[in-house]
Write a protein that holds these residues in place. Structure first.
Motif, PDB file in Angstrom:
ATOM      1  N   ASP A  80       0.823  -1.302  -0.320  1.00  0.00           N
ATOM      2  CA  ASP A  80      -0.274  -0.420  -0.147  1.00  0.00           C
ATOM      3  C   ASP A  80       1.150   1.307   0.209  1.00  0.00           C
ATOM      4  OD1 ASP A  80      -2.646  -0.723  -0.330  1.00  0.00           O
ATOM      5  OD2 ASP A  80      -2.618  -1.464   2.228  1.00  0.00           O
ATOM      6  N   PRO A  81       0.429   1.991  -0.492  1.00  0.00           N
ATOM      7  CA  PRO A  81       1.454   3.156  -0.528  1.00  0.00           C
ATOM      8  C   PRO A  81       1.550   4.183   0.793  1.00  0.00           C
ATOM      9  CG  PRO A  81      -0.686   4.157  -1.280  1.00  0.00           C
ATOM     10  CD  PRO A  81      -0.893   2.451  -1.823  1.00  0.00           C
ATOM     11  N   PHE A  82       2.975   4.564   1.583  1.00  0.00           N
ATOM     12  CA  PHE A  82       2.145   5.145   2.183  1.00  0.00           C
ATOM     13  C   PHE A  82       4.121   5.966   2.170  1.00  0.00           C
ATOM     14  CE2 PHE A  82       3.206   1.399   3.313  1.00  0.00           C
ATOM     15  CZ  PHE A  82       4.551   0.770   4.536  1.00  0.00           C
ATOM     16  N   PRO A  83       4.494   6.785   2.838  1.00  0.00           N
ATOM     17  CA  PRO A  83       5.694   7.451   2.724  1.00  0.00           C
ATOM     18  C   PRO A  83       6.671   6.407   2.942  1.00  0.00           C
ATOM     19  CG  PRO A  83       4.324   8.850   4.489  1.00  0.00           C
ATOM     20  CD  PRO A  83       3.322   7.766   4.139  1.00  0.00           C
ATOM     21  N   SER A  84       6.428   5.859   3.549  1.00  0.00           N
ATOM     22  CA  SER A  84       8.435   5.147   4.502  1.00  0.00           C
ATOM     23  C   SER A  84       7.879   3.927   3.075  1.00  0.00           C
ATOM     24  CB  SER A  84       8.081   4.345   6.167  1.00  0.00           C
ATOM     25  OG  SER A  84       8.735   5.197   6.560  1.00  0.00           O
TER      26      SER A  84
ATOM     27  N   GLY B 196      10.707   3.116  -3.910  1.00  0.00           N
ATOM     28  CA  GLY B 196      11.349   3.818  -5.299  1.00  0.00           C
ATOM     29  C   GLY B 196       9.310   3.435  -6.520  1.00  0.00           C
ATOM     30  N   ASP B 197      10.052   3.753  -7.534  1.00  0.00           N
ATOM     31  CA  ASP B 197       8.808   3.674  -8.736  1.00  0.00           C
ATOM     32  C   ASP B 197       9.368   2.316  -9.298  1.00  0.00           C
ATOM     33  OD1 ASP B 197       7.653   4.065 -11.057  1.00  0.00           O
ATOM     34  OD2 ASP B 197       8.560   5.293 -12.330  1.00  0.00           O
TER      35      ASP B 197
ATOM     36  N   LEU C 139      16.628  -4.021  -4.222  1.00  0.00           N
ATOM     37  CA  LEU C 139      15.418  -3.858  -2.623  1.00  0.00           C
ATOM     38  C   LEU C 139      15.945  -4.532  -2.036  1.00  0.00           C
ATOM     39  CD1 LEU C 139      12.937  -2.932  -1.644  1.00  0.00           C
ATOM     40  CD2 LEU C 139      12.370  -4.760  -1.248  1.00  0.00           C
ATOM     41  N   ARG C 140      16.828  -5.118  -2.107  1.00  0.00           N
ATOM     42  CA  ARG C 140      18.715  -5.910  -1.308  1.00  0.00           C
ATOM     43  C   ARG C 140      19.215  -5.094  -0.968  1.00  0.00           C
ATOM     44  NH1 ARG C 140      19.686 -12.268  -1.413  1.00  0.00           N
ATOM     45  NH2 ARG C 140      19.714 -11.454  -3.201  1.00  0.00           N
ATOM     46  N   GLY C 141      19.635  -4.430  -2.994  1.00  0.00           N
ATOM     47  CA  GLY C 141      20.538  -3.460  -2.748  1.00  0.00           C
ATOM     48  C   GLY C 141      20.646  -1.973  -2.051  1.00  0.00           C
ATOM     49  N   LYS C 142      19.205  -2.083  -1.730  1.00  0.00           N
ATOM     50  CA  LYS C 142      18.806  -0.945  -0.986  1.00  0.00           C
ATOM     51  C   LYS C 142      18.496  -1.015   0.274  1.00  0.00           C
ATOM     52  CE  LYS C 142      15.856   3.200  -1.519  1.00  0.00           C
ATOM     53  NZ  LYS C 142      16.141   4.243  -2.106  1.00  0.00           N
TER      54      LYS C 142
END
Length: 378
Positions: free
Chosen positions: A262-266, A272-273, A307-310
């Motif tokens: 779901d969209p939320f700031p964290s 990201g996109d 995502l793991r790199g992030k």
């Protein structure tokens, strides 16, 4: 720099998460971290959990120490008076408490997994969708996310793995996918469940939006001026808790498993996109995101690796602790709160006169523009 984390609630999950994360300070920096005790006078920094801060006691014992509080839930009513800084568990908490404490550092919580295995990246059936966290977020799946998973299951085999505290909270019943379409596994939350169950899923999910009984009624009843703000019945209302954070997606990130959220700031900060996953609000959006990831193991692997790199670059303990120590070096006990007067706008309510005034001004300027346009045509 000597840092103390002290709390009476030594067995709470939140305390354990931060104890382990901050303990990495001892491994990778010249500073030292200590857990437990009330010998405040022996430390440069004293940190309390949000459940039981004794800011005045620590200040009396050591006037020169920096005093902070971790994970203060706004609903708990814990006073922040006298604290020098707050460790917020997400962008949402930082936003809520800004203007209430001199400094805020966002320290995202991650349960650290023992083995950073890759998730199940084959195209073999069934497709495994995984969740871990509180029961309330499972309840939030209905009807949007539940419907999307059930629709996906009409074209391929789907298994849903739900890791939560079954023993204390009872079995999840609100919004469980139709058992004729989806096999749901209810797994008791434990750290071993991460490696045993979550590491093997294909897609992780983080439902997070608090539902409204009637979104359309809420949009219409809370309207101020349609012409001023061009609001419409098709607008989206996004409602999430002020202590929302990215903690639930961090386990998936360490395993390299892509996430739909779901969209939320964290979540936006880490996903990201379409970098490490995808975000969706509607049932159709959730179905589309899940379908795209379900269609290709290579696509899942690519997003999961991103995502793991992030996580490695931005949320691993070594990175966060180095940033936290730099943060501490740049603040002082004498710092004052900026923007405290803005707190009154947090839950600002429009008065009837303000609504009428806004509508009148909108009407006045609209008429003025029409008269001017008519005069120009003549």
């Amino acid at each position: 720099m000597r840092i103390l984390l002290t709390t009476e609630f030594v067995t709470s999950p939140s305390t354990e998460i931060y104890r382990r994360l901050l303990d990495e300070i001892n491994q990778s920096t010249d500073s030292s971290f200590h857990f437990g005790g009330i010998d405040y006078e022996n430390y440069d920094v004293v940190i309390f959990m949000g459940y039981d801060p004794d800011v005045s006691g620590a200040r009396k014992a050591n006037p020169h120490a920096l005093i902070g509080i971790i994970d203060v839930r706004p609903s708990a009513g814990v006073p922040l008076v006298g604290a020098d800084f707050l460790l917020a568990n997400g962008v949402e908490m930082r936003d809520f408490w800004s203007g209430s404490v001199p400094h805020i550092f966002v320290y995202e919580p991650s349960w650290l997994v023992d083995e950073k295995k890759s998730g199940n990246t084959s195209d073999d059936s069934p497709l495994r969708i995984g969740y871990h966290g509180n029961l309330i977020h499972l309840n939030e799946m209905f009807p949007r996310i539940t419907g999307a998973i059930e629709t996906l299951a009409k074209s391929q085999s789907v298994e849903f793995v739900a890791v939560y505290n079954v023993e204390n909270l009872g079995k999840w019943t609100v919004g469980v996918p139709d058992s004729d379409l989806v096999e749901t596994k209810h797994v008791q939350w434990s750290e071993s469940a991460f490696d045993d169950h979550l590491s093997q899923v294909d897609i992780g999910i983080t439902p997070n939006l608090t539902p409204l009984r009637s979104p359309q009624s809420a949009k219409r009843s809370q309207r101020i001026s349609r012409r001023t703000y061009l609001d419409d019945d098709t607008d989206t209302i996004v409602r999430y808790k002020s202590n929302s954070n990215a903690g639930r997606l961090m386990v998936f990130a360490q395993y390299g498993i892509p996430v739909v959220s779901d969209p939320f700031p964290s979540a936006a900060k880490f996903l990201g996109d379409e970098v490490g996953g995808m975000m969706a609000t509607t049932a159709g959006g959730w179905f589309s995101a899940l379908s795209q990831l379900a269609s290709s193991a290579d696509h899942r692997r690519e997003m999961g690796d991103a995502l793991r790199g992030k996580w490695d670059r931005e949320a691993s303990p070594a990175v966060l602790n180095n940033r936290f120590l730099t943060f501490l070096e740049n603040i002082s006990v004498a710092d004052k709160i900026d923007g405290v007067e803005l707190a009154e706008y947090r839950d600002y309510s429009w008065s009837r006169s303000a609504v009428i005034s806004t509508r009148w001004l909108s009407f006045y300027h609209r008429v003025k523009r029409k008269l001017k346009a008519s005069a120009n045509r003549e």
